[in-house]
Design a protein around this motif. Sequence first.
Motif, mmCIF file in Angstrom:
data_model
loop_
_atom_site.group_PDB
_atom_site.id
_atom_site.type_symbol
_atom_site.label_atom_id
_atom_site.label_comp_id
_atom_site.label_asym_id
_atom_site.label_seq_id
_atom_site.Cartn_x
_atom_site.Cartn_y
_atom_site.Cartn_z
ATOM 1 N N VAL A 30 -6.891 9.831 -4.325
ATOM 2 C CA VAL A 30 -5.972 8.830 -4.628
ATOM 3 C C VAL A 30 -5.400 8.589 -3.085
ATOM 4 C CG1 VAL A 30 -3.768 8.230 -5.360
ATOM 5 C CG2 VAL A 30 -5.156 9.697 -6.415
ATOM 6 N N THR A 31 -5.366 7.200 -2.692
ATOM 7 C CA THR A 31 -4.673 6.650 -1.732
ATOM 8 C C THR A 31 -3.659 5.623 -2.375
ATOM 9 O OG1 THR A 31 -6.456 6.664 -0.381
ATOM 10 C CG2 THR A 31 -4.965 5.330 0.499
ATOM 11 N N ILE A 32 -2.466 5.549 -1.717
ATOM 12 C CA ILE A 32 -1.568 4.608 -2.282
ATOM 13 C C ILE A 32 -1.211 3.644 -1.156
ATOM 14 C CG2 ILE A 32 0.848 4.240 -3.332
ATOM 15 C CD1 ILE A 32 0.689 7.027 -4.616
ATOM 16 N N GLY A 33 -1.144 2.389 -1.087
ATOM 17 C CA GLY A 33 -0.359 1.623 -0.189
ATOM 18 C C GLY A 33 0.867 1.082 -0.662
ATOM 19 N N GLU A 34 1.636 0.791 0.423
ATOM 20 C CA GLU A 34 2.945 0.565 -0.172
ATOM 21 C C GLU A 34 3.440 -0.839 0.878
ATOM 22 O OE1 GLU A 34 4.886 4.009 0.191
ATOM 23 O OE2 GLU A 34 4.667 4.587 -1.788
ATOM 24 N N ARG A 61 4.217 6.956 -6.634
ATOM 25 C CA ARG A 61 4.119 8.300 -5.853
ATOM 26 C C ARG A 61 4.189 9.511 -6.939
ATOM 27 N NH1 ARG A 61 7.500 8.400 -0.196
ATOM 28 N NH2 ARG A 61 6.338 6.154 0.456
ATOM 29 N N PHE A 90 6.794 -1.735 2.292
ATOM 30 C CA PHE A 90 8.394 -1.394 2.354
ATOM 31 C C PHE A 90 8.758 -2.008 3.597
ATOM 32 C CE2 PHE A 90 8.523 2.903 3.743
ATOM 33 C CZ PHE A 90 7.382 3.452 3.233
ATOM 34 N N MET A 146 11.340 10.633 -1.017
ATOM 35 C CA MET A 146 10.051 10.703 -0.746
ATOM 36 C C MET A 146 9.292 11.945 -0.637
ATOM 37 S SD MET A 146 9.937 7.661 2.197
ATOM 38 C CE MET A 146 11.028 6.530 1.936
ATOM 39 N N SER A 147 7.985 11.965 -0.837
ATOM 40 C CA SER A 147 7.336 13.199 -1.102
ATOM 41 C C SER A 147 7.708 14.434 0.022
ATOM 42 C CB SER A 147 5.791 13.009 -0.825
ATOM 43 O OG SER A 147 5.473 12.451 0.437
ATOM 44 N N HIS A 184 2.319 3.264 6.195
ATOM 45 C CA HIS A 184 3.017 3.380 4.922
ATOM 46 C C HIS A 184 1.684 3.483 3.680
ATOM 47 C CE1 HIS A 184 6.806 1.229 6.331
ATOM 48 N NE2 HIS A 184 6.664 2.531 6.631
ATOM 49 N N ALA A 185 0.673 4.055 3.927
ATOM 50 C CA ALA A 185 -0.034 4.661 3.120
ATOM 51 C C ALA A 185 0.092 5.854 2.795
ATOM 52 C CB ALA A 185 -1.780 4.284 3.390
ATOM 53 N N SER A 186 -0.013 6.394 1.555
ATOM 54 C CA SER A 186 -0.194 7.990 1.316
ATOM 55 C C SER A 186 -1.386 8.332 0.793
ATOM 56 C CB SER A 186 0.777 8.360 0.421
ATOM 57 O OG SER A 186 1.886 7.388 0.064
ATOM 58 N N SER A 187 -1.890 9.566 1.027
ATOM 59 C CA SER A 187 -2.945 10.382 0.540
ATOM 60 C C SER A 187 -2.899 11.730 0.692
ATOM 61 C CB SER A 187 -4.368 9.664 1.418
ATOM 62 O OG SER A 187 -5.489 9.811 0.546
ATOM 63 N N ILE A 188 -3.922 12.389 0.364
ATOM 64 C CA ILE A 188 -4.193 13.897 0.419
ATOM 65 C C ILE A 188 -4.407 14.055 1.912
ATOM 66 C CG2 ILE A 188 -5.536 15.793 -0.012
ATOM 67 C CD1 ILE A 188 -3.339 15.780 -1.844
ATOM 68 N N TYR A 214 -12.106 8.471 -0.661
ATOM 69 C CA TYR A 214 -11.003 7.824 -0.377
ATOM 70 C C TYR A 214 -11.031 6.673 -0.016
ATOM 71 C CZ TYR A 214 -8.643 12.427 -0.643
ATOM 72 O OH TYR A 214 -8.139 13.740 -0.912
ATOM 73 N N ARG A 250 -0.464 -0.506 7.277
ATOM 74 C CA ARG A 250 -1.217 -0.265 6.124
ATOM 75 C C ARG A 250 -1.608 1.429 6.393
ATOM 76 N NH1 ARG A 250 0.212 -3.440 2.368
ATOM 77 N NH2 ARG A 250 -0.037 -5.752 2.965
ATOM 78 N N ARG A 304 0.684 11.757 -7.329
ATOM 79 C CA ARG A 304 0.683 13.159 -7.160
ATOM 80 C C ARG A 304 0.135 13.986 -8.490
ATOM 81 N NH1 ARG A 304 5.692 12.823 -4.208
ATOM 82 N NH2 ARG A 304 6.749 12.562 -5.978
ATOM 83 N N PHE A 343 0.038 15.708 -0.197
ATOM 84 C CA PHE A 343 0.193 14.312 -0.585
ATOM 85 C C PHE A 343 1.106 13.706 0.514
ATOM 86 C CE2 PHE A 343 0.760 10.256 -3.063
ATOM 87 C CZ PHE A 343 -0.432 10.027 -3.153
ATOM 88 N N GLN A 384 -12.238 1.086 6.579
ATOM 89 C CA GLN A 384 -12.122 1.125 5.224
ATOM 90 C C GLN A 384 -12.495 -0.066 4.629
ATOM 91 O OE1 GLN A 384 -11.597 3.989 3.569
ATOM 92 N NE2 GLN A 384 -10.246 5.315 4.915
ATOM 93 N N GLU A 436 10.015 6.396 9.539
ATOM 94 C CA GLU A 436 9.930 7.766 8.983
ATOM 95 C C GLU A 436 9.380 8.857 9.878
ATOM 96 O OE1 GLU A 436 8.004 4.975 7.863
ATOM 97 O OE2 GLU A 436 9.413 4.247 6.490
ATOM 98 N N PRO A 454 -6.153 1.647 1.377
ATOM 99 C CA PRO A 454 -5.055 1.245 0.405
ATOM 100 C C PRO A 454 -4.944 -0.240 -0.266
ATOM 101 C CG PRO A 454 -4.161 1.153 2.815
ATOM 102 C CD PRO A 454 -5.674 1.724 2.722
ATOM 103 N N LEU A 496 2.561 10.497 3.193
ATOM 104 C CA LEU A 496 2.615 9.073 3.847
ATOM 105 C C LEU A 496 1.869 9.186 5.384
ATOM 106 C CD1 LEU A 496 4.197 6.567 3.162
ATOM 107 C CD2 LEU A 496 6.098 7.456 4.483
#
Lengths: 639, 201
Positions: free
Chosen positions: B38-42, B25, B44, A1-2, A182-186, B64, A179, B29, A16, A257, A45, B67, A18
């Motif tokens: 960028v926003t990523i939704g996962e 991911r 898991f 992971m990042s 488990h979302a990732s962003s800057i 932004y 949400r 990046r 970036f 959002q 995490e 997700p 999570l």
Amino acid sequence: MSGIVGYNQEQKVSKFLLGNEAIVRGALEAGVDYAAGYPGTPSSEIIERLAAEASERRVYVEWSTNEKVASEGCGAAATAGLASLAAMKNAGLSVALDFLTHFSLTGLGEQGGSMVVVVCDDPDAHSSGDETDSRWLARFAYAPLLEPTSVQEARDLTRYAFQLSRENKRCVMLRSYTRLSHASSIVDLGPLPALIAKQAHSDSSACLTPYLARGKHAQTLERLESIRGQFEESGFNSYRGPESPELLVVCSGSAYQCALEAVELLDLQERVGVLKIVTLWPFPHQLALKHLAQAGKVLALEEVDPFLENLLKEALNDAGLTDKQVLGKGSGHVPLFGEMTPDRALEALAAVFGLSYQPRAAHYSQAADRCVQELLISRGLTWCPGCPHRASFWALDRAIKAEGTDVYVTGDIGCYTLDVFPEGKCQMNLLHAMGSGLGLASGLGQLGPKNYDQPVISICGDSTFFHSSVPALINAIYNRSNLIHIVLDNDATAMTGFQAHPGVGYNALGQPTTKIDLESLCRSLGAQVEVADPFDLRGTAKTMRKLLQMKQGVRVLILRRPCELVRMKRQKNKPFRMEVDQSKCKGQECAICYSAFRCPALMVEAEGGKASIRDDACPGCGVCASICPFKAIVREEVA
Amino acid sequence: MSGFSDPYNLMVCGVGGQGNILISRMIGRILVDKGFRVTIGETFGAAQRGGSVFSSMRISRKRYYGPLVPKGKASLVLSLEPLETLRLLAEYGNQDVLTITNTHPIQPVGVLARRLDYPEQDRLNAAIMELSRRAWFVDVTEMALSLGAPIVANIILLGCLLGAGVLPIEPGDVEKEMRETFPPNKLELNIKALKAGIEAV
Ligand SMILES: Cc1ncc(C[n+]2csc(CCOP(=O)(O)OP(=O)(O)O)c2C)c(N)n1
Ligand code: SF4
């Protein structure tokens, strides 16, 4: 992971991350000294990443046996003047709650400590047995509640939560959700504090006990009032939209959002205002009322329960403004269950404005519906190829059938819970919270005199056993219940990501520690204990039959075999090369390996329904070779 | 991304354990380095035990995004399993969506249990084509097995995405990202996998 690893060497001010990593970053920036938790999706995490930073940032980090102990440890550190963080999922907060409700009455004492409880909810129950809304519990425990709406805010609010806690000497709660966690962003980062050796103090300034509670209750409420005052002014809450909107959408958490997106897609920017409330409780009602006064209609948008909606109604009622209606869950615009999605926000807004919204062309939807009907099939959950649980349940099935008795099985929470899914073995009859399996069995095992003569078996995993089954085991033995308890000892807390627990011999940081021995623990309590290897299907079934025949007393069977994914990480090899001898496979006529054992590394060949093995998935555990009655599955040891 | 919708919704799907998170991911990046928000939704958790999984990426120049992709708003589906492509299109597809699909099927456990039938490959591909503005099909599992490493199937698929030329990402960007995040002993194999993917479309 990042990964947060390498923050220090790095000059970049944004990264970036999570959602859970952003929470960790906020905690590190706030100078967290002590962190504890028990794994649970979507929270796990947080402690994992903190553990990775532990030595560099001088944070004490542990996986605790359960969430209550984690919270108590954090409470202790805060009382000693340190900054602590407890992390758990929604179900875990219920476990910790007894302590937290008492702790809220005393506050953190006079040593300048702080404590933040991060609770991660799972609306829609993606990975949970329930979608309980933790926000009520913050209010129940008198803990100020913050709820981030973005990954950036997760970092910002965590930092702020520590400050709020320290200034008010109270435990603060931060609610995350799937949400966000488990979302990732800057995320824009702030500086990490200098590493100074912090001193823990013994607090004898005031007696930290909730007893003589009435006065303390009153003081707690007074403090919460002053926090409400701060929240009224908080820069974390914000409004976007026209000065006097036709509709004001008040939202929290993930709904923010979703609201923005719905406004954009419906092109309602000129007509709708969005008020985001991040400092959720004690509720900043003046702020809310100020915006409500400017608006035509009002819609509360949030997931699961009407928490914010009720707060808005309360605020209006207390201000005597009873003619203003708050739309939302009560009015049927927003569902009372499940997570918030852009689509749900779109539906609610479209309904309020009487608009019709079509996300895509009608002919496309028709074609998609047709394809779904003709072709799409579901994909059920199942144990990994090579999972010892599949073998354990197989052996149990064999033992029960051989004994010809109707056994009642209480289950528990872990990867073995997959048994109750349509493609599991469906042997569990009763399944509730973590650790409840053994408590339920203890009760059923007492019902013989009431003509309940079904043998009772409870099943739990090793991590669950330590988490909350031990008191139930003691109860069963002490009160002479009759049951068999099976511990599926797979050397990990597998379902949530293979975390350490008291039975694995290492701690959250991977350092060696005392390995609590399941066998001697159960024996010392007075249980009859047997140990077997689930991959030895026959031997395991035989031991199960022996225990079933004993009928009386508390019998414990430990089925020991590491989780296949853990084994793979450690050994990185395949023990066996597997192949199906097509000339021996009876295909459709038999099909026992794939249709009954159902290892997903098996595959049905189009012709004759013969079995074959997927090279990209088979870990080479070798068990299916002993399933095939025709010896068509051959295993060859890998040198 | 001139000519691209904003937000651009890239969805990466497959079956638990196939490695959709890693590639989303990486893409995330790289796009962030190019100035995108960028926003990523996962998903898991439990779904990783053999279930359907996907990550959704919200890519924008403006702001932004949350997700979750609204229904019917996928821009591109990058899929590790054909049935999962169809599952995503059913919910998120639209007449402009592009799809890149690994054709190698993974039978759901319901098929093993003889409760369900896996759809015929030809019909499945035809449906994916019907529901995509443009569809690419590659058997990246087979390619990965021929490289002796089933685990790199996801990287080959990432290569296919580059080969299709639909995102402003260059092979060099991915190689740079790999050098920064992969252990050195895994680098060579992964770069090889990436190149194989690029050449496959
Ligand atoms: C009170 C509570 N805390 C945490 C969880 C999250 N949780 C779900 S399954 C699980 C793992 C249990 O591990 P174990 O019993 O060893 O079973 P395994 O997954 O290893 O088979 C955990 C911690 C929960 N459901 N309830
Ligand atoms: S993670 Fe481990 S315990 Fe869980 S299903 Fe997979 S092999 Fe079994």
